[in-house]
Design a protein around this motif. Sequence first.
Motif, PDB file in Angstrom:
ATOM      1  N   ASN A 199       6.602  13.592  -6.109  1.00 36.21           N
ATOM      2  CA  ASN A 199       6.510  12.178  -6.467  1.00 36.21           C
ATOM      3  C   ASN A 199       7.691  11.363  -5.933  1.00 36.21           C
ATOM      4  O   ASN A 199       7.864  10.216  -6.303  1.00 36.21           O
ATOM      5  N   SER A 200       8.506  11.941  -5.044  1.00 37.89           N
ATOM      6  CA  SER A 200       9.546  11.180  -4.354  1.00 37.89           C
ATOM      7  C   SER A 200       8.889  10.182  -3.404  1.00 37.89           C
ATOM      8  O   SER A 200       7.840  10.462  -2.823  1.00 37.89           O
TER       9      SER A 200
ATOM     10  N   TRP B  87      13.413   6.801  -3.190  1.00 35.07           N
ATOM     11  CA  TRP B  87      13.526   7.284  -4.563  1.00 35.07           C
ATOM     12  C   TRP B  87      13.331   8.781  -4.502  1.00 35.07           C
ATOM     13  O   TRP B  87      12.270   9.250  -4.116  1.00 35.07           O
TER      14      TRP B  87
ATOM     15  N   TYR C  44      13.080  12.258  -6.549  1.00 36.61           N
ATOM     16  CA  TYR C  44      12.897  12.938  -7.825  1.00 36.61           C
ATOM     17  C   TYR C  44      13.174  14.413  -7.557  1.00 36.61           C
ATOM     18  O   TYR C  44      12.538  15.015  -6.686  1.00 36.61           O
TER      19      TYR C  44
ATOM     20  N   THR D 199      14.345  16.431 -14.804  1.00 39.70           N
ATOM     21  CA  THR D 199      14.180  15.827 -13.497  1.00 39.70           C
ATOM     22  C   THR D 199      15.273  14.797 -13.298  1.00 39.70           C
ATOM     23  O   THR D 199      15.525  13.963 -14.145  1.00 39.70           O
ATOM     24  N   LYS D 200      15.939  14.882 -12.161  1.00 37.04           N
ATOM     25  CA  LYS D 200      16.977  13.917 -11.817  1.00 37.04           C
ATOM     26  C   LYS D 200      16.413  12.936 -10.819  1.00 37.04           C
ATOM     27  O   LYS D 200      15.584  13.279  -9.986  1.00 37.04           O
ATOM     28  N   GLN D 201      16.865  11.702 -10.932  1.00 39.47           N
ATOM     29  CA  GLN D 201      16.418  10.650 -10.028  1.00 39.47           C
ATOM     30  C   GLN D 201      17.607  10.112  -9.261  1.00 39.47           C
ATOM     31  O   GLN D 201      18.696   9.978  -9.814  1.00 39.47           O
TER      32      GLN D 201
ATOM     33  N   PHE E 277      18.444   7.119  -6.073  1.00 35.93           N
ATOM     34  CA  PHE E 277      17.981   6.123  -5.114  1.00 35.93           C
ATOM     35  C   PHE E 277      19.014   6.020  -4.004  1.00 35.93           C
ATOM     36  O   PHE E 277      20.204   5.867  -4.265  1.00 35.93           O
TER      37      PHE E 277
END
Length: 128
Positions: free
Chosen positions: A74-75, A83, A85, A99-101, A103
């Motif tokens: 889902n990146s 973005w 993920y 889960t780390k996000q 940007f």
Amino acid sequence: MLISYTTYAYHFVLVVAVLTLTIVSFLITNKSSVQLTLFQVILDDDGIFSIVKDYNSTMETSEEVKEQFQLLANSRYSFFGCWLYMTPLPVTINKKSKTKQLFIYRDSLSAKDFSRLSQVIRSLSSST
């Protein structure tokens, strides 16, 4: 303060207040010295995102900490940036991996690096 406004002490109080604020501001700015940390990011075709942190850049002692993350499907990438993920590696059974996000702005990468990153994200999205 209103009483000292009409007297000679007004200028004295004003000078003391300005000097005090100036000295305090210098102490605050000198106290917060920031040490730069060098990062090296490695991305492979499978979407494994490795971050190597080099805390000491001297030749004698180089303390490296390596963290690895798996990019998730889902990146996304766009005109402005990417973005990401990620889930930390290795994934243990007992601990829940959050889960780390992250940007990353497009202008913080070179054109070649952004193209490579978007290619890996595209291949992850199409494989699911």
